[in-house]
Design a protein around this motif. Structure first.
Motif, PDB file in Angstrom:
ATOM      1  N   THR A 102       0.820  -1.209   0.000  1.00  0.00           N
ATOM      2  CA  THR A 102       0.000   0.000   0.000  1.00  0.00           C
ATOM      3  C   THR A 102       0.855   1.261   0.000  1.00  0.00           C
ATOM      4  O   THR A 102       0.396   2.312  -0.439  1.00  0.00           O
ATOM      5  CB  THR A 102      -0.956   0.025   1.202  1.00  0.00           C
ATOM      6  OG1 THR A 102      -0.198  -0.114   2.403  1.00  0.00           O
ATOM      7  CG2 THR A 102      -1.980  -1.094   1.108  1.00  0.00           C
ATOM      8  N   VAL A 103       2.089   1.147   0.462  1.00  0.00           N
ATOM      9  CA  VAL A 103       3.001   2.295   0.431  1.00  0.00           C
ATOM     10  C   VAL A 103       3.293   2.691  -1.017  1.00  0.00           C
ATOM     11  O   VAL A 103       3.477   3.870  -1.322  1.00  0.00           O
ATOM     12  CB  VAL A 103       4.308   1.947   1.182  1.00  0.00           C
ATOM     13  CG1 VAL A 103       5.324   3.058   1.065  1.00  0.00           C
ATOM     14  CG2 VAL A 103       4.014   1.658   2.633  1.00  0.00           C
ATOM     15  N   LEU A 104       3.280   1.707  -1.914  1.00  0.00           N
ATOM     16  CA  LEU A 104       3.552   1.989  -3.322  1.00  0.00           C
ATOM     17  C   LEU A 104       2.498   2.915  -3.926  1.00  0.00           C
ATOM     18  O   LEU A 104       2.804   3.694  -4.830  1.00  0.00           O
ATOM     19  CB  LEU A 104       3.642   0.691  -4.119  1.00  0.00           C
ATOM     20  CG  LEU A 104       4.792  -0.240  -3.730  1.00  0.00           C
ATOM     21  CD1 LEU A 104       4.723  -1.525  -4.527  1.00  0.00           C
ATOM     22  CD2 LEU A 104       6.133   0.451  -3.908  1.00  0.00           C
ATOM     23  N   TYR A 105       1.260   2.828  -3.443  1.00  0.00           N
ATOM     24  CA  TYR A 105       0.209   3.728  -3.919  1.00  0.00           C
ATOM     25  C   TYR A 105       0.550   5.184  -3.592  1.00  0.00           C
ATOM     26  O   TYR A 105       0.378   6.075  -4.413  1.00  0.00           O
ATOM     27  CB  TYR A 105      -1.142   3.379  -3.302  1.00  0.00           C
ATOM     28  CG  TYR A 105      -1.843   2.225  -3.955  1.00  0.00           C
ATOM     29  CD1 TYR A 105      -2.595   2.415  -5.100  1.00  0.00           C
ATOM     30  CD2 TYR A 105      -1.758   0.950  -3.420  1.00  0.00           C
ATOM     31  CE1 TYR A 105      -3.253   1.373  -5.698  1.00  0.00           C
ATOM     32  CE2 TYR A 105      -2.406  -0.117  -4.013  1.00  0.00           C
ATOM     33  CZ  TYR A 105      -3.154   0.099  -5.156  1.00  0.00           C
ATOM     34  OH  TYR A 105      -3.795  -0.947  -5.754  1.00  0.00           O
ATOM     35  N   PHE A 106       1.017   5.400  -2.368  1.00  0.00           N
ATOM     36  CA  PHE A 106       1.333   6.766  -1.958  1.00  0.00           C
ATOM     37  C   PHE A 106       2.567   7.291  -2.680  1.00  0.00           C
ATOM     38  O   PHE A 106       2.636   8.467  -3.030  1.00  0.00           O
ATOM     39  CB  PHE A 106       1.499   6.834  -0.443  1.00  0.00           C
ATOM     40  CG  PHE A 106       0.227   6.531   0.289  1.00  0.00           C
ATOM     41  CD1 PHE A 106      -0.811   7.434   0.307  1.00  0.00           C
ATOM     42  CD2 PHE A 106       0.056   5.319   0.934  1.00  0.00           C
ATOM     43  CE1 PHE A 106      -2.000   7.161   0.955  1.00  0.00           C
ATOM     44  CE2 PHE A 106      -1.132   5.025   1.586  1.00  0.00           C
ATOM     45  CZ  PHE A 106      -2.156   5.950   1.598  1.00  0.00           C
ATOM     46  N   ILE A 107       3.535   6.407  -2.938  1.00  0.00           N
ATOM     47  CA  ILE A 107       4.726   6.813  -3.696  1.00  0.00           C
ATOM     48  C   ILE A 107       4.344   7.137  -5.135  1.00  0.00           C
ATOM     49  O   ILE A 107       4.718   8.190  -5.674  1.00  0.00           O
ATOM     50  CB  ILE A 107       5.800   5.714  -3.633  1.00  0.00           C
ATOM     51  CG1 ILE A 107       6.334   5.585  -2.207  1.00  0.00           C
ATOM     52  CG2 ILE A 107       6.932   6.011  -4.605  1.00  0.00           C
ATOM     53  CD1 ILE A 107       7.234   4.389  -1.986  1.00  0.00           C
ATOM     54  N   ALA A 108       3.582   6.242  -5.769  1.00  0.00           N
ATOM     55  CA  ALA A 108       3.180   6.453  -7.166  1.00  0.00           C
ATOM     56  C   ALA A 108       2.291   7.689  -7.288  1.00  0.00           C
ATOM     57  O   ALA A 108       2.444   8.482  -8.229  1.00  0.00           O
ATOM     58  CB  ALA A 108       2.450   5.220  -7.695  1.00  0.00           C
ATOM     59  N   GLY A 109       1.363   7.880  -6.357  1.00  0.00           N
ATOM     60  CA  GLY A 109       0.498   9.054  -6.391  1.00  0.00           C
ATOM     61  C   GLY A 109       1.275  10.344  -6.225  1.00  0.00           C
ATOM     62  O   GLY A 109       1.012  11.334  -6.917  1.00  0.00           O
ATOM     63  N   SER A 110       2.263  10.339  -5.337  1.00  0.00           N
ATOM     64  CA  SER A 110       3.091  11.532  -5.135  1.00  0.00           C
ATOM     65  C   SER A 110       3.932  11.833  -6.368  1.00  0.00           C
ATOM     66  O   SER A 110       4.092  13.000  -6.747  1.00  0.00           O
ATOM     67  CB  SER A 110       4.001  11.338  -3.920  1.00  0.00           C
ATOM     68  OG  SER A 110       3.225  11.129  -2.761  1.00  0.00           O
ATOM     69  N   ILE A 111       4.457  10.781  -7.010  1.00  0.00           N
ATOM     70  CA  ILE A 111       5.239  10.977  -8.236  1.00  0.00           C
ATOM     71  C   ILE A 111       4.350  11.550  -9.340  1.00  0.00           C
ATOM     72  O   ILE A 111       4.749  12.464 -10.068  1.00  0.00           O
ATOM     73  CB  ILE A 111       5.899   9.657  -8.666  1.00  0.00           C
ATOM     74  CG1 ILE A 111       7.019   9.293  -7.687  1.00  0.00           C
ATOM     75  CG2 ILE A 111       6.437   9.750 -10.090  1.00  0.00           C
ATOM     76  CD1 ILE A 111       7.606   7.920  -7.879  1.00  0.00           C
ATOM     77  N   LEU A 112       3.136  11.027  -9.470  1.00  0.00           N
ATOM     78  CA  LEU A 112       2.218  11.543 -10.486  1.00  0.00           C
ATOM     79  C   LEU A 112       1.832  12.995 -10.213  1.00  0.00           C
ATOM     80  O   LEU A 112       1.745  13.808 -11.143  1.00  0.00           O
ATOM     81  CB  LEU A 112       0.972  10.671 -10.574  1.00  0.00           C
ATOM     82  CG  LEU A 112       1.157   9.313 -11.241  1.00  0.00           C
ATOM     83  CD1 LEU A 112      -0.081   8.451 -11.054  1.00  0.00           C
ATOM     84  CD2 LEU A 112       1.466   9.489 -12.709  1.00  0.00           C
ATOM     85  N   LEU A 113       1.603  13.327  -8.942  1.00  0.00           N
ATOM     86  CA  LEU A 113       1.291  14.721  -8.600  1.00  0.00           C
ATOM     87  C   LEU A 113       2.459  15.640  -8.945  1.00  0.00           C
ATOM     88  O   LEU A 113       2.265  16.725  -9.505  1.00  0.00           O
ATOM     89  CB  LEU A 113       0.947  14.849  -7.118  1.00  0.00           C
ATOM     90  CG  LEU A 113      -0.418  14.344  -6.672  1.00  0.00           C
ATOM     91  CD1 LEU A 113      -0.554  14.477  -5.169  1.00  0.00           C
ATOM     92  CD2 LEU A 113      -1.535  15.080  -7.366  1.00  0.00           C
ATOM     93  N   ALA A 114       3.664  15.208  -8.608  1.00  0.00           N
ATOM     94  CA  ALA A 114       4.844  16.025  -8.911  1.00  0.00           C
ATOM     95  C   ALA A 114       5.025  16.179 -10.416  1.00  0.00           C
ATOM     96  O   ALA A 114       5.312  17.284 -10.905  1.00  0.00           O
ATOM     97  CB  ALA A 114       6.091  15.408  -8.277  1.00  0.00           C
TER      98      ALA A 114
END
Length: 136
Positions: A102-114
């Motif tokens: 589930t940590v990967l979701y937050f990493i991927a979401g943050s990368i997409l936002l950036a």
């Protein structure tokens, strides 16, 4: 008789309204889910509504008032990935288990936002603030 009018301002306001409606739906879903969770509380589940509200609804409303372009699709995808990550984490917490994925979701979401933010900044600089282009 006019059946359809293409109005950019109306589309901008309706984008904010759609994200506000999604935020309310997520809030209702998380409250109902928490009611049937046998007194187990998950902050991830309760915070699902904040992602579309803070990352999409409020910025879309502000940008529509300033007549600027809406956020890029990559930004919207990042918001959705963060929402899904919080939902999945909340379900796992209420169920009583954890997952490292589930940590990967937050990493991927943050990368997409950036990436969406960087793209929008470069688009804004290259096209100027008077552009009427609506997102990417």
């Amino acid at each position: 008789m006019i059946l359809y009018t293409s109005d950019t301002d109306q589309r901008r306001i309706s984008a904010a309204a759609v994200w506000l409606a999604l935020s309310v739906i997520c809030l209702i879903f998380s409250i109902v889910y928490e009611c049937f969770s046998h007194d187990v509380i998950s902050l991830n589940m309760l915070s699902i509504f904040a992602y579309p509200l803070l990352l999409e609804c409020i910025p879309s409303f502000i940008l529509s008032k300033k007549k600027l372009k809406l956020p890029c699709q990559v930004w919207r995808d990042g918001t959705i990935v963060l929402m899904l990550g919080a939902l999945l984490s909340g379900i796992f917490e209420i169920y009583g288990t954890t997952s490292d994925f589930t940590v990967l979701y937050f990493i991927a979401g943050s990368i997409l936002l950036a990436a969406g933010l960087i793209y929008d900044i470069f688009q804004y600089r290259s096209l100027g603030s008077s552009s009427s282009k609506e997102g990417c």
